[in-house]
Design a protein around this motif. Structure first.
Motif, PDB file in Angstrom:
ATOM      1  N   HIS A  11      23.750 -26.325  63.056  1.00  0.00           N
ATOM      2  CA  HIS A  11      24.550 -26.424  64.031  1.00  0.00           C
ATOM      3  C   HIS A  11      25.753 -27.305  64.058  1.00  0.00           C
ATOM      4  CE1 HIS A  11      24.587 -25.905  68.694  1.00  0.00           C
ATOM      5  NE2 HIS A  11      25.152 -27.092  68.610  1.00  0.00           N
ATOM      6  N   VAL A  12      26.879 -27.159  64.665  1.00  0.00           N
ATOM      7  CA  VAL A  12      27.780 -27.911  64.610  1.00  0.00           C
ATOM      8  C   VAL A  12      28.319 -28.385  65.969  1.00  0.00           C
ATOM      9  CG1 VAL A  12      30.397 -27.789  64.002  1.00  0.00           C
ATOM     10  CG2 VAL A  12      28.856 -26.499  62.529  1.00  0.00           C
ATOM     11  N   HIS A  13      28.675 -29.821  65.861  1.00  0.00           N
ATOM     12  CA  HIS A  13      29.324 -30.226  67.128  1.00  0.00           C
ATOM     13  C   HIS A  13      30.934 -30.452  67.073  1.00  0.00           C
ATOM     14  CE1 HIS A  13      25.428 -32.432  69.075  1.00  0.00           C
ATOM     15  NE2 HIS A  13      25.620 -31.302  68.999  1.00  0.00           N
ATOM     16  N   LEU A  14      31.651 -30.132  67.926  1.00  0.00           N
ATOM     17  CA  LEU A  14      33.223 -30.465  67.929  1.00  0.00           C
ATOM     18  C   LEU A  14      33.383 -31.480  68.999  1.00  0.00           C
ATOM     19  CD1 LEU A  14      34.845 -26.987  67.680  1.00  0.00           C
ATOM     20  CD2 LEU A  14      34.379 -28.403  65.865  1.00  0.00           C
ATOM     21  N   GLU A  15      34.488 -32.193  68.630  1.00  0.00           N
ATOM     22  CA  GLU A  15      35.173 -33.281  69.461  1.00  0.00           C
ATOM     23  C   GLU A  15      36.209 -33.831  68.783  1.00  0.00           C
ATOM     24  OE1 GLU A  15      32.295 -35.909  67.313  1.00  0.00           O
ATOM     25  OE2 GLU A  15      31.934 -34.369  68.751  1.00  0.00           O
ATOM     26  N   ASP A  16      37.396 -34.157  69.516  1.00  0.00           N
ATOM     27  CA  ASP A  16      38.287 -35.051  68.586  1.00  0.00           C
ATOM     28  C   ASP A  16      38.005 -36.506  68.655  1.00  0.00           C
ATOM     29  OD1 ASP A  16      40.679 -34.695  67.480  1.00  0.00           O
ATOM     30  OD2 ASP A  16      41.733 -33.795  68.763  1.00  0.00           O
ATOM     31  N   ILE A  17      38.716 -37.257  67.816  1.00  0.00           N
ATOM     32  CA  ILE A  17      38.462 -38.437  67.597  1.00  0.00           C
ATOM     33  C   ILE A  17      39.995 -39.022  67.265  1.00  0.00           C
ATOM     34  CG2 ILE A  17      37.656 -40.386  66.205  1.00  0.00           C
ATOM     35  CD1 ILE A  17      35.570 -39.038  67.678  1.00  0.00           C
ATOM     36  N   ALA A  18      40.398 -40.371  67.964  1.00  0.00           N
ATOM     37  CA  ALA A  18      41.479 -40.833  67.539  1.00  0.00           C
ATOM     38  C   ALA A  18      41.956 -40.943  66.200  1.00  0.00           C
ATOM     39  CB  ALA A  18      41.832 -42.073  68.459  1.00  0.00           C
ATOM     40  N   ALA A  19      43.301 -41.302  65.820  1.00  0.00           N
ATOM     41  CA  ALA A  19      43.407 -41.613  64.276  1.00  0.00           C
ATOM     42  C   ALA A  19      42.855 -42.911  63.890  1.00  0.00           C
ATOM     43  CB  ALA A  19      44.996 -41.404  64.137  1.00  0.00           C
ATOM     44  N   HIS A  62      34.251 -39.728  71.539  1.00  0.00           N
ATOM     45  CA  HIS A  62      34.520 -38.440  71.746  1.00  0.00           C
ATOM     46  C   HIS A  62      35.780 -38.134  72.701  1.00  0.00           C
ATOM     47  CE1 HIS A  62      30.199 -36.844  70.064  1.00  0.00           C
ATOM     48  NE2 HIS A  62      30.734 -38.233  69.487  1.00  0.00           N
ATOM     49  N   MET A  63      36.545 -37.344  72.303  1.00  0.00           N
ATOM     50  CA  MET A  63      37.904 -36.832  72.927  1.00  0.00           C
ATOM     51  C   MET A  63      37.960 -35.326  72.959  1.00  0.00           C
ATOM     52  SD  MET A  63      40.487 -39.554  70.953  1.00  0.00           S
ATOM     53  CE  MET A  63      41.993 -38.743  71.936  1.00  0.00           C
ATOM     54  N   VAL A  64      38.845 -34.903  73.979  1.00  0.00           N
ATOM     55  CA  VAL A  64      38.805 -33.372  74.325  1.00  0.00           C
ATOM     56  C   VAL A  64      39.654 -33.083  72.841  1.00  0.00           C
ATOM     57  CG1 VAL A  64      39.965 -31.785  75.421  1.00  0.00           C
ATOM     58  CG2 VAL A  64      38.956 -33.449  76.776  1.00  0.00           C
ATOM     59  N   PRO A  65      39.009 -31.683  72.261  1.00  0.00           N
ATOM     60  CA  PRO A  65      39.862 -31.304  71.236  1.00  0.00           C
ATOM     61  C   PRO A  65      41.346 -31.095  71.631  1.00  0.00           C
ATOM     62  CG  PRO A  65      37.885 -30.371  71.311  1.00  0.00           C
ATOM     63  CD  PRO A  65      37.874 -31.191  72.527  1.00  0.00           C
ATOM     64  N   GLY A  66      42.245 -31.611  70.642  1.00  0.00           N
ATOM     65  CA  GLY A  66      43.593 -31.320  70.650  1.00  0.00           C
ATOM     66  C   GLY A  66      44.315 -32.593  71.322  1.00  0.00           C
ATOM     67  N   THR A  67      43.574 -33.722  71.572  1.00  0.00           N
ATOM     68  CA  THR A  67      44.063 -35.010  71.914  1.00  0.00           C
ATOM     69  C   THR A  67      43.944 -36.157  70.994  1.00  0.00           C
ATOM     70  OG1 THR A  67      42.024 -35.608  73.034  1.00  0.00           O
ATOM     71  CG2 THR A  67      43.557 -34.216  74.494  1.00  0.00           C
ATOM     72  N   GLY A  68      43.283 -35.737  69.860  1.00  0.00           N
ATOM     73  CA  GLY A  68      43.179 -36.704  68.778  1.00  0.00           C
ATOM     74  C   GLY A  68      43.697 -36.336  67.597  1.00  0.00           C
ATOM     75  N   ALA A  69      42.970 -36.527  66.317  1.00  0.00           N
ATOM     76  CA  ALA A  69      43.745 -36.536  65.164  1.00  0.00           C
ATOM     77  C   ALA A  69      43.022 -35.516  63.963  1.00  0.00           C
ATOM     78  CB  ALA A  69      43.782 -37.968  64.327  1.00  0.00           C
ATOM     79  N   ILE A  70      41.767 -34.974  64.597  1.00  0.00           N
ATOM     80  CA  ILE A  70      41.106 -34.119  63.772  1.00  0.00           C
ATOM     81  C   ILE A  70      41.919 -32.702  63.482  1.00  0.00           C
ATOM     82  CG2 ILE A  70      39.084 -32.627  63.717  1.00  0.00           C
ATOM     83  CD1 ILE A  70      37.396 -34.985  64.684  1.00  0.00           C
ATOM     84  N   ASP A  71      41.971 -32.025  62.313  1.00  0.00           N
ATOM     85  CA  ASP A  71      42.571 -30.786  61.930  1.00  0.00           C
ATOM     86  C   ASP A  71      41.448 -29.478  62.192  1.00  0.00           C
ATOM     87  OD1 ASP A  71      43.788 -28.272  60.850  1.00  0.00           O
ATOM     88  OD2 ASP A  71      44.431 -29.391  59.069  1.00  0.00           O
ATOM     89  N   PHE A  72      41.404 -29.110  63.472  1.00  0.00           N
ATOM     90  CA  PHE A  72      40.344 -28.247  63.714  1.00  0.00           C
ATOM     91  C   PHE A  72      40.318 -26.899  62.974  1.00  0.00           C
ATOM     92  CE2 PHE A  72      39.998 -30.990  67.257  1.00  0.00           C
ATOM     93  CZ  PHE A  72      38.656 -31.042  67.428  1.00  0.00           C
ATOM     94  N   ALA A  73      41.731 -26.421  62.649  1.00  0.00           N
ATOM     95  CA  ALA A  73      41.977 -25.290  61.865  1.00  0.00           C
ATOM     96  C   ALA A  73      41.286 -25.447  60.757  1.00  0.00           C
ATOM     97  CB  ALA A  73      43.576 -25.089  61.937  1.00  0.00           C
ATOM     98  N   ALA A  74      41.533 -26.490  59.901  1.00  0.00           N
ATOM     99  CA  ALA A  74      40.982 -26.884  58.450  1.00  0.00           C
ATOM    100  C   ALA A  74      39.563 -26.840  58.684  1.00  0.00           C
ATOM    101  CB  ALA A  74      41.483 -27.988  57.825  1.00  0.00           C
ATOM    102  N   VAL A  75      38.724 -27.454  59.613  1.00  0.00           N
ATOM    103  CA  VAL A  75      37.521 -27.659  59.403  1.00  0.00           C
ATOM    104  C   VAL A  75      36.926 -26.282  59.841  1.00  0.00           C
ATOM    105  CG1 VAL A  75      35.607 -28.504  60.418  1.00  0.00           C
ATOM    106  CG2 VAL A  75      37.532 -29.975  60.321  1.00  0.00           C
ATOM    107  N   ALA A  99      34.333 -30.307  84.177  1.00  0.00           N
ATOM    108  CA  ALA A  99      34.987 -28.845  84.298  1.00  0.00           C
ATOM    109  C   ALA A  99      36.535 -28.902  83.490  1.00  0.00           C
ATOM    110  CB  ALA A  99      35.274 -28.387  85.484  1.00  0.00           C
ATOM    111  N   ASP A 100      37.316 -30.032  84.258  1.00  0.00           N
ATOM    112  CA  ASP A 100      38.625 -30.166  83.426  1.00  0.00           C
ATOM    113  C   ASP A 100      38.406 -30.291  81.775  1.00  0.00           C
ATOM    114  OD1 ASP A 100      41.525 -30.432  83.369  1.00  0.00           O
ATOM    115  OD2 ASP A 100      40.916 -32.601  82.910  1.00  0.00           O
ATOM    116  N   ALA A 101      37.526 -31.050  81.374  1.00  0.00           N
ATOM    117  CA  ALA A 101      37.278 -31.461  79.929  1.00  0.00           C
ATOM    118  C   ALA A 101      37.099 -29.975  79.282  1.00  0.00           C
ATOM    119  CB  ALA A 101      36.556 -32.335  79.526  1.00  0.00           C
TER     120      ALA A 101
END
Length: 190
Positions: free
Chosen positions: A115-123, A129-142, A167-169
């Motif tokens: 199983h995989v969990h996604l969330e963004d993380i600051a640099a 845990h942050m909403v994807p696109g608001t931190g430093a993780i390269d989701f395309a590469a992962v 709901a917004d998140a």
């Protein structure tokens, strides 16, 4: 142990293919990591036997500050067992928090990922845990690494800090991740 056994039985009743558990607690001051791992392995053995009987996969999730934090530690743990009923819940943010490049460790962990969990993380790599696109993780590469590894299981977004605006998140996460997934699946992401 009893709680996890009950969770495995409930998962079977519900038709869930797996459950996730923490990788023990933190290693105490003055304690040996190797000794703590030995104890955790011994505690997992009867639970794993129950998972096999229930036919529900038990996934251990490496997490910052707990016994198993890194991919190397996860592989050392997994190397103690030979069972298809034990695996890993790969949390991309946790991998990033402990200084890893999640895309780089996917090929090593792929045989064990259930199983995989996604969330963004600051640099800063602070475990928040942050909403994807608001931190430093390269989701395309992962996501491309997961795709190349042949991962075909569930990927869920874990945003428990967003209790006031779920709901917004969820909407913002979906808006960020779906185009990335689409590019990866069409061969447009590295």
């Amino acid at each position: 142990v009893n709680h996890t056994r009950k969770a495995l039985s409930l998962a079977r009743e519900l038709g869930a293919p797996c459950i996730t558990t923490e990788p023990c607690g933190p290693v105490g001051a003055g304690e040996s990591w190797a000794r703590a791992l030995d104890l955790f392995v011994e505690e997992i053995k009867p639970v794993l036997g129950h998972a096999e009987r229930e036919r529900v996969r038990l996934l251990v999730e490496p997490e910052p500050g707990l016994l198993i934090e890194t991919s190397e530690q996860a592989l050392e743990f997994m190397g103690r067992f030979d069972s298809p009923w034990l695996g890993l819940n790969f949390d991309i943010g946790h991998s990033y928090c402990v200084g890893e490049d999640p895309a780089r460790v996917v090929p090593m962990l792929a045989p064990h990922i259930g199983h995989v969990h996604l969330e963004d993380i600051a640099a800063t790599r602070v475990h928040h845990h942050m909403v994807p696109g608001t931190g430093a993780i390269d989701f395309a590469a992962v996501l491309a690494a997961l795709h190349r590894a042949g991962y075909g299981g569930w990927i869920t977004i874990e945003l428990y800090p967003c209790i006031d605006t779920p709901a917004d998140a969820a909407r913002r996460a979906r808006e960020h991740i779906l185009p990335v997934v689409s590019r990866v699946l069409s061969g447009g992401a590295a």
